[in-house]
Design an enzyme around this catalytic site. Structure first.
Site, short mmCIF file in Angstrom:
data_model
loop_
_atom_site.label_atom_id
_atom_site.label_comp_id
_atom_site.label_asym_id
_atom_site.label_seq_id
_atom_site.Cartn_x
_atom_site.Cartn_y
_atom_site.Cartn_z
N ARG A 276 29.74 6.70 -21.52
CA ARG A 276 30.44 5.56 -20.91
C ARG A 276 30.02 4.27 -21.60
O ARG A 276 28.85 4.06 -21.87
CB ARG A 276 30.12 5.47 -19.42
CG ARG A 276 30.65 6.70 -18.67
CD ARG A 276 30.55 6.57 -17.18
NE ARG A 276 30.96 7.84 -16.57
CZ ARG A 276 30.95 8.11 -15.28
NH1 ARG A 276 30.56 7.17 -14.42
NH2 ARG A 276 31.34 9.28 -14.82
N GLU A 363 23.71 5.37 -5.49
CA GLU A 363 24.70 6.43 -5.69
C GLU A 363 24.21 7.49 -6.66
O GLU A 363 23.72 7.18 -7.75
CB GLU A 363 26.00 5.81 -6.23
CG GLU A 363 27.07 6.86 -6.50
CD GLU A 363 28.31 6.25 -7.15
OE1 GLU A 363 28.56 5.05 -6.96
OE2 GLU A 363 29.02 7.00 -7.85
#
Length: 444
Positions: A276, A363
């Site tokens: 990413r 997360e």
RNA sequence: GGAGACGUGCCGGAGUGGUCGAACGGGGCGGUCUCGAAAACCGUUGAGCCUUUACGGGUUCCCAGGGUUCGAAUCCCUGCGUCUCCGCCA
């Protein structure tokens, strides 16, 4: 702004079912209004009517021309030159007319599709309304964060971890947002991935899959990374995209396929590298290995019948939670509110693991059901057992889990006063019986 | 990197300008036969869109896009993809 070439070829019908909107525009508007989007149905339906009128005109003209063209052969065979010439001229005239009408029909179609492409997926009714992550709703809290009788450190500060987690050398090799793991830390990282995949295969009945990490551009459209989020991913000089998640490869397994209903559900798991660009994340999570350009993840994907996707969503969430429970890591599960969900999702559960060093839940997994959104883009369908037309599948994806972030959680939660780290019992077999990273960074 | 071949329905595989949504075989489904099953035989079996209360009708699709032609799966151009051989290589 024109339709992207991928959609211009008509193979896919982006995300929304025009028939559903025709049949129940109020429901469509109501669902979208929960995402803060004002009623679009009347605009859509106006465009739809125009589009259909154009198609009808074009097809009628085409039918006339086809009928004449069919008679041309017969006229020629029977030697009727006059009739042959008359029909020939008629077809020629029609041809110009058809071309013009087709152009109009296509333009109307493109206009409608362009509008549809900008509309996010409809949230399910049970998704709470809200503006941003502050309004997500906690579904479950599991485990109690441990209290330390010393100051809990962040993972990259723990004495036993420091020698095995080298950001300086990684920066020399590759730049920022990379890490070089070595020794015990690298070993535990590997053990975690193995443990996750083994658990999913042996206990959760997922199909172990090893996928490419470079894909054709078309696949990035199928799962929705493109056309809007291309800047988040990397592309090679010859056109391949590096997957930002194995969701791309696992979900596109059914790209352009029609499955037998009896073959459903199909549940996959894969351990892959993910890439990413983290564009737009400047300044966020810059220390430690929480946010990297390259990381490992065990991903879960389910392809199923529309009637079972809600149950599959719960199942997949439980699969991810189970990993954390086996590792004895405290976590909480939240359902994202309408404002925090990504465009393609109809419902998303986030699992947040407790990080003592940050004194916060972070997360570690995101589990979404996309309904038929991706299936429409991919043209992925199933043939009902009792016969009838093929229908679109439902797709779900979720991390199970992010390996690097899980490593962080294991290290921070296992840290001890002397700087060592006690490792979760379930990992011991993967470490040939070793249980601890001692203060000097050795696995013992 | 060099050379070549190919891209047709669920699969295999015909089809080189009209009557082809497409032969033939396999698979699937239905039926006959059978106590049942197998075998055999008969029949049936693509998708999108438009239209229609419905029955039905129309239109598009033989990798994609463009072109030639009255007419294209079939001819031409471009792109994409796959395979084979040689070279190189983990």
């Amino acid at each position: 702004m024109g339709t992207h070439p991928y959609f211009a070829n008509q193979r896919t019908k982006p995300m929304h079912d025009i028939r559903m909107i025709r049949d129940n525009p109020a429901a469509f508007d109501a669902a979208l209004s929960r995402r803060g989007i004002a009623g679009l149905s009347s605009q859509i339906l106006t465009l739809d009517e125009e589009r259909r009128a154009k198609i009808l005109a074009a097809e009628t003209a085409q039918a006339d021309a086809n009928a004449a063209a069919k008679q041309v052969g017969a006229a020629k065979a029977s030697g009727d030159e006059a009739e042959f010439e008359r029909l020939r001229a008629l077809v020629a005239t029609k041809k110009a007319e058809i071309a013009a009408l087709n152009e109009e029909a296509k333009a109307a179609d493109v206009t409608l599709n362009d509008l549809m492409l900008t509309i996010p997926n409809l949230p399910y009714d049970d998704v709470p309304m809200g503006a941003d992550e502050a309004e997500n709703v906690e579904l479950k809290k599991q485990g109690t964060p441990k209290t330390f009788d010393f100051k809990a450190l962040e993972h990259f500060e723990i004495p036993s971890v420091v020698p095995g987690m080298d950001f300086e050398t990684a920066a020399k090799l590759s730049g920022s947002r990379f890490v070089l793991l070595s020794g015990a830390v690298a070993r535990v990282h590997r053990a975690l991935a193995q443990f996750m995949l083994d658990t999913h295969v042996e206990e959760n009945d997922l199909i172990e899959t090893n996928t490419p990490v470079m894909v054709r551009e078309e696949m990035m459209y199928g799962t929705g990374q493109l056309p809007k989020f291309g800047e988040d991913s990397y592309q090679t000089t010859n056109g391949w995209w590096l997957i930002p998640t194995a969701e791309v490869t696992l979900t596109n397994i059914v790209n352009n396929a029609t499955l037998d209903e009896a073959a459903l559900p199909r549940r996959f798991a894969a351990h892959t590298l993910c890439f990413r660009s983290e564009a737009g994340s400047a300044g966020r999570d810059t220390s430690g290995m929480l946010r990297q350009h390259q990381f490992e993840k065990v991903e879960m994907v389910t392809i199923c019948h529309p009637d079972t996707s809600d149950a599959e969503h719960l199942r997949m969430t439980a699969c991810a939670e189970g990993i954390l429970e086996k590792l004895n890591l405290p976590y909480r599960t939240v359902i994202l509110c309408t404002g925090d969900m990504s465009a393609g999702a109809r419902r998303t559960h986030d699992i947040e693991v407790w990080l003592p060093g940050q004194n916060a839940y972070r997360e570690i997994s995101s589990i979404s059901t996309c309904g038929d959104y991706q299936a429409r883009r991919m043209n992925a369908r199933f043939k009902p057992t009792e016969g009838g037309k093929p229908e679109f599948l439902h797709t779900l994806n979720g991390s199970g889990l992010a390996v690097g972030r899980c490593l962080i959680a294991v290290l921070e939660n296992g840290q001890q006063a002397d700087g060592s780290v006690a490792l979760p019992e379930v990992l011991h077999p993967y470490l040939r019986g070793k249980t601890t990273i001692n203060a000097s960074g050795k696995l013992v």
